[in-house]
Design an enzyme around this catalytic site. Structure first.
Site, short mmCIF file in Angstrom:
data_model
loop_
_atom_site.label_atom_id
_atom_site.label_comp_id
_atom_site.label_asym_id
_atom_site.label_seq_id
_atom_site.Cartn_x
_atom_site.Cartn_y
_atom_site.Cartn_z
N HIS A 179 0.13 -65.76 18.03
CA HIS A 179 -0.78 -65.64 16.61
C HIS A 179 -1.93 -64.69 17.06
CE1 HIS A 179 -2.40 -66.34 12.48
NE2 HIS A 179 -3.51 -66.70 13.20
N ASP A 211 -6.89 -31.68 11.53
CA ASP A 211 -6.21 -32.80 12.17
C ASP A 211 -6.97 -33.48 13.20
OD1 ASP A 211 -4.08 -34.60 13.25
OD2 ASP A 211 -2.74 -32.99 12.52
N TRP A 251 -4.81 -67.00 23.56
CA TRP A 251 -5.02 -65.80 23.77
C TRP A 251 -6.17 -65.08 24.60
CZ3 TRP A 251 -8.85 -61.98 22.67
CH2 TRP A 251 -10.02 -62.50 22.14
N SER A 253 -3.33 -47.52 24.77
CA SER A 253 -3.15 -46.95 23.51
C SER A 253 -4.50 -46.96 22.57
CB SER A 253 -2.15 -47.91 22.62
OG SER A 253 -2.39 -47.56 21.25
N SER A 254 -5.21 -47.99 22.82
CA SER A 254 -6.69 -48.17 22.19
C SER A 254 -7.61 -46.99 22.76
CB SER A 254 -7.10 -49.40 22.37
OG SER A 254 -6.52 -50.40 21.57
N HIS A 271 -16.54 -59.95 23.54
CA HIS A 271 -17.50 -60.10 22.74
C HIS A 271 -17.58 -58.64 22.20
CE1 HIS A 271 -19.75 -62.33 19.75
NE2 HIS A 271 -20.55 -61.19 19.65
N GLU A 274 -15.32 -56.75 21.72
CA GLU A 274 -14.12 -56.55 20.89
C GLU A 274 -14.13 -57.36 19.61
OE1 GLU A 274 -11.21 -55.63 21.36
OE2 GLU A 274 -9.98 -56.48 19.82
N TYR A 332 -16.77 -57.15 17.78
CA TYR A 332 -17.53 -55.85 16.90
C TYR A 332 -16.27 -54.68 16.61
CZ TYR A 332 -21.34 -59.04 17.02
OH TYR A 332 -22.03 -60.08 16.78
N SER A 390 -18.97 -50.37 3.25
CA SER A 390 -20.27 -49.32 2.92
C SER A 390 -19.67 -48.04 1.99
CB SER A 390 -21.04 -48.93 4.17
OG SER A 390 -21.52 -50.13 4.77
N HIS A 394 -22.00 -66.83 25.11
CA HIS A 394 -22.35 -67.50 24.37
C HIS A 394 -20.66 -68.18 23.99
CE1 HIS A 394 -21.91 -64.34 20.77
NE2 HIS A 394 -20.68 -64.95 21.31
N HIS A 395 -19.75 -67.60 24.60
CA HIS A 395 -18.42 -68.14 24.44
C HIS A 395 -18.42 -69.15 25.62
CE1 HIS A 395 -16.89 -65.15 21.71
NE2 HIS A 395 -17.85 -64.50 22.20
N THR A 408 -27.44 -57.78 11.54
CA THR A 408 -26.34 -58.29 10.47
C THR A 408 -26.95 -58.38 9.19
OG1 THR A 408 -25.44 -58.95 12.43
CG2 THR A 408 -24.35 -59.50 10.27
N LYS A 423 -27.53 -55.30 7.24
CA LYS A 423 -26.49 -54.84 6.57
C LYS A 423 -26.12 -55.64 5.14
CE LYS A 423 -24.06 -52.46 9.86
NZ LYS A 423 -23.62 -51.43 9.16
N ARG A 469 -9.65 -77.87 18.80
CA ARG A 469 -8.49 -76.51 18.44
C ARG A 469 -7.25 -76.72 19.43
NH1 ARG A 469 -11.48 -70.91 20.53
NH2 ARG A 469 -9.60 -70.01 20.00
#
Lengths: 371, 552
Positions: free
Chosen positions: B75, B104, B140, B167-168, B251, B253, B255, B266, B300-301, B326, B329, B448
């Site tokens: 998931h 294009d 994951w 790909s990315s 991290h 990722e 963002y 926006s 921080h993870h 943040t 924003k 979790r």
């Protein structure tokens, strides 16, 4: 595939009425140590700061959503950019953050100070149990989930401490600084007791430390907090905090039991005696993977019933159990279990289900194969 | 590019399946990305439904623990790499050339290749459920040593991650090159629509961190198969090393998954408030600051792995700092709505919900940034609630907002507004029923990634599951709206929304197969570049009044 069959077969169970016991607990547990209290207060502080900001900012937004609708006849004002406003909404949050960082910094420094403990316990995580080793006392034992399988599989009513009960809790004296040395034998686990405000990963091959000082006598429950494989949900932590006198009495009783166990290691056992004891050892240590029926889980955990190891030479069988199989989930049980328990479980495996070797493995044989 | 062809009479697509296999057209490829994301969304969403069904009450009912771990792992991997990222890349393919007046993408053939790698990776991930031992079940985040224990599907997962990473990276190179080199004459960097800016910054993040992820999983691969010991203490390695490398990717990722969402929001808020974005420049700078800070907060993870006090303090302070840009924003969005002339079509509803609910996710992020509090809440349902607030009511709601907003441009029809609103209200309410109680579960101490839990957690889990089932069912409405919109509906104007600004609204709806073949087509719309300050936006078609809504 078996799993998916179980899935459909048990889909109906979903609608059975669940147990009535519940708590509706909204906040962190009642803190039972100084660190837990600081964490609790810090969380309360941040929560109210956030609620305050939320009410102000979204009060403004919802006012605008209501009053500045086109349907209400409001025409757009084409203003944009205002240096004073932009500096304010950058600087004010920054100052709020500094105010929050100050108490947090104090708590971090306190959490990290493991010096001058009154008692040191080494805690080792295994898939899926904990081992407690009182380094100064020479007392060491395993702590395993005590909830019966029938309750987990919904064949019996669930008890009050469902999944949060163990056979042998960690016992510590009240008001003493307990330093916990953490490591793991296989994968990363995390030792967590919420009411005591302590959570630390147990990392295989490394020692980490943390500490707690329980403020009140009582039983505190927690769980493994790092995904560690199949039975991650089934390796709880129970800490029993006793008065100094009760703790001393418990310790003496523990030592007496250890002496008795050492005495019986030299003795020869009968087959039935070993099988009966081995069945219990199997249920606590082996059944999670190899399953109570010895069939394992195809493709993940091999079967014991009818396996080449369990029906082959005894020496090979004992060695697998003693030393494990490196690179797989099969752990080395030599460091965890006594010679008697190892002899018993090997005997049980060789004489349970379809396995009928009729052989009794004695503790002396196990001791001879220990490296 | 052939100057003799007017855009409306450009080369049409070849017919049949081969059109989609061989296409190099940015609109076709954008469509492919979006449909791929949609299909994977329902695959990974079904897994979430199974997870919530198992957690409906204590005890094991539907799946065994090892299957449960496979479900949570897949998931997570599929939602991140197979849904949110491809959906945003789909938006980039469709909208970036249209918004900057380019014919294009810069590398059309590579564009085709970067899309067609994705179904291969997805097939590996989903197909591995059929292998002996089942799919990957180590979370994951793929932490060793647990990840080292797994079977063949773990190697397949590593391969899939490599393919998706390639790909990315190709997608990101394409987007950066397109934005830097193919803007219409006269469109300077500080005149770029904000969606294009956010994607430009996201693309740089992708190029910076996807190779780091590739390195981390390659080390897992060699530890598993070739006897190295990067993460094995017995051979001189360190399991925690993986976490440092992984989160150095992980991290930024986060963002990557949210900056394009900021860009979409926006774009939509000014359209339906009928006034320009409050602070265009500060939005650009805030986005860039968030991107730079994202490289300084990875640990921080890892507050519970036993970092030294100094490291805990550094990563706590750096993480708290992210709240500042943040906040800028969020304040900007609220100021944009202030004294507007608002209407609430479905894109606007999702955008407003985004601002409100994403901010709740931001607040719980602030709570988690406090290292001492994080030590209580790490790996609990509080964290699950937090990242679903930023990824579902954040990233996913922005994707919904964007889909409703641009569907008229893509299909030439207006979608069914009544169904759209039903989709919004059902989603927004059930989302909160689903995830808000999970904050309480985490605070009370529910870890979790567990298939079974203590009795004190039963009530909130049941509520959460009911919310989950309603949320899951509501998403079928989206599919119905999209299919209905493709098949017919009221004709969409070139400028489908009264307040819409930007070059994409100067081409007819649906957008012709080829657009902006001649640079001066864009230029024509760019002059006069700036409409009168204070004047209401003109609904006039064909006479563009500036391509960036940010420009008064």
């Amino acid at each position: 595939m078996k799993a998916f069959r179980t899935l459909w077969a048990s889909a109906g169970l979903l609608w059975l009425p669940g147990p009535a016991l519940s708590a509706w607990q909204l906040n962190l547990p009642v803190p039972r140590s100084e660190i837990a209290r600081q964490i609790h207060d810090l969380h309360t502080l941040i929560l109210w700061v956030c609620v305050g900001i939320f009410v102000v900012v979204f009060g403004v937004m919802f006012y605008a959503l209501w009053r500045h609708r086109k349907a209400a006849g409001h025409a757009a004002r084409h203003f944009h950019e205002n240096t004073a406003v932009e500096v304010a909404w950058t600087a004010i949050p920054f100052l709020i953050l500094v105010g929050m960082a100050w108490p947090a910094t104090r708590t971090i420094l306190a959490q990290k100070d493991t010096s001058d403990p009154d008692l040191t316990v080494k805690v080792t995580g295994y898939q899926w149990k904990w081992e407690y080793d009182y380094l100064q006392e020479g007392v060491k034992y395993l702590s395993v989930l005590a909830t019966p399988r029938e309750q987990i599989e919904n064949r019996a009513a669930k008890g009050e401490h469902y999944l949060l009960e163990v056979d042998e809790p960690l016992v510590v004296p009240v008001g003493r600084k307990v330093r916990v040395l953490l490591t793991a034998n296989d994968v990363i686990h995390a030792w967590w007791v919420p009411a005591l405000g302590v959570k630390q990963d147990a990392i295989p091959g490394f020692i980490r430390d943390t500490w707690f000082r329980a403020a009140a006598v009582g039983t505190y429950r927690g769980q493994c907090a790092e995904l560690c494989g199949r039975d991650h949900a089934f390796m709880p932590i129970v800490v029993e905090v006793k008065s100094e006198a009760d703790y001393r009495a418990w310790l003496a009783d523990r030592k007496a039991k250890l002496a008795a166990a050492a005495a019986e290691a030299g003795k020869a056992f009968g087959l039935d005696e070993l099988k009966a004891r081995g069945e219990k050892v199997y249920a606590a240590n082996c059944a999670a993977c190899h399953q109570p029926d010895g069939k394992g889980i195809p493709g993940v955990f091999p079967a014991v019933d009818g396996s080449k190891v369990a029906l082959g030479p005894r020496q090979g069988h004992i060695e697998v159990v003693l030393h494990g199989r490196p690179g797989t989930a099969m752990a080395a049980f030599g460091p965890q279990l006594s010679d008697v328990d190892l002899a018993a479980v090997v005997t049980y495996q060789r004489n349970a289900w379809g396995n009928r070797t009729g052989e009794a493995v004695q503790p002396a044989e196990v001791r001879a194969l220990r490296k | 590019m052939q100057a003799t062809h007017a855009p409306e009479h450009g080369h049409g697509p070849p017919g049949g399946l081969m059109r989609w296999v061989t296409t190099t057209n940015h609109k076709d490829i954008g469509t492919l990305y979006l449909w791929f994301a949609g299909v994977m969304f329902f695959v990974a969403g079904s897994m979430a439904m199974l997870i919530r069904a198992e957690l409906f009450q204590p005890g094991l009912q539907l799946v065994q623990p090892e299957v449960f771990n496979q479900l949570t792992t897949l998931h997570g991997l599929i939602m991140i790499f197979g849904v949110i990222m491809p959906a945003f890349t789909g938006f980039a393919n469709w909208q970036v050339p249209l918004m900057i007046g380019a014919p294009d993408m810069a590398f059309p053939r590579m564009n085709n290749w970067s899309f067609w790698l994705l179904p291969v990776a997805a097939a590996f991930l989903v197909g591995s459920t059929l292998l002996p031992g089942g799919a990957v079940a180590g979370g994951w985040t793929m932490y060793p040593p647990l990840f080292i224990q797994g079977g063949i599907s773990y190697d397949l997962t590593i391969f899939a991650v490599h393919i998706m990473g390639a790909s990315s990276i190709m997608g990101a190179i394409n987007i950066i090159t397109t934005i830097l080199n193919m803007r219409a004459p006269g469109m300077g960097m500080m005149k770029l629509p904000l969606f294009v800016w956010t994607w430009l910054i996201t693309a740089f993040l992708l190029i910076a961190v996807m190779p780091v992820l590739a390195g981390a999983v390659t080390m897992l691969l060699t530890d598993r198969n070739f006897g190295t010991h990067f993460f094995d203490a017995a051979g001189g390695g360190d399991p925690v090393l993986f976490q440092h490398v992984f989160w150095f990717f992980g991290h930024p990722e986060v963002y990557i998954l949210i900056l394009p969402a900021f860009g979409i929001i926006s774009t939509i808020l000014p359209t339906f408030a009928r006034k320009p974005l409050f602070g265009y420049a500060s939005m650009v700078y805030a986005t860039a600051s968030i991107a730079i800070l994202s490289f300084l907060v990875w640990a921080h993870h890892m507050f519970t792995v036993g970092l030294p006090a100094g490291a805990q303090l550094f990563f706590m302070y750096a993480t708290m700092l992210i709240a500042v840009p943040t906040g800028v924003k969020v304040f900007n969005w609220v100021a944009t709505l202030w004294r507007g002339s608002m209407t609430f079509e479905t894109p606007m509803l999702f955008a407003v919900a985004f601002v409100c609910l994403f901010t709740i996710g931001g607040f719980s992020g602030l709570v988690l940034a406090m290292a001492p509090v994080d030590i209580q809440l790490h790996d609990t349902y509080y964290v699950v609630a937090h990242f679903h607030y930023v990824l579902v009511s954040g990233a996913l709601f922005s994707i919904y907002a964007g889909v409703y907003y641009w569907l008229p441009k893509w299909t030439g029809h207006m979608y069914d507004e009544r169904l759209g609103r039903w989709h919004f209200w059902l989603s927004a309410i059930s989302f909160n029923v689903l995830f808000f109680p999970q904050h309480f579960l985490g605070l009370a101490g529910m870890p979790r990634r567990i298939p079974d839990y203590a009795l004190q957690f039963a009530d909130f889990n049941r509520i959460s599951s009911i919310g989950g089932f309603v949320f899951g069912a509501s998403q079928i409405l989206l599919l119905i709206v999209i299919v209905k919109c493709i098949r017919g509906g009221a004709r969409a104007e070139a400028r489908a929304w009264e307040g819409a600004q930007g070059l994409e609204w100067t081409v007819p709806s649906p957008a012709p197969y080829h657009t902006f073949l001649e640079p001066d087509v864009a230029e024509r719309h760019l002059s006069p570049p700036l409409p009168q300050a204070g004047g209401p936006p003109s609904g006039d078609e064909g006479r563009g009044e500036g391509y960036a809504p940010e420009l008064r």
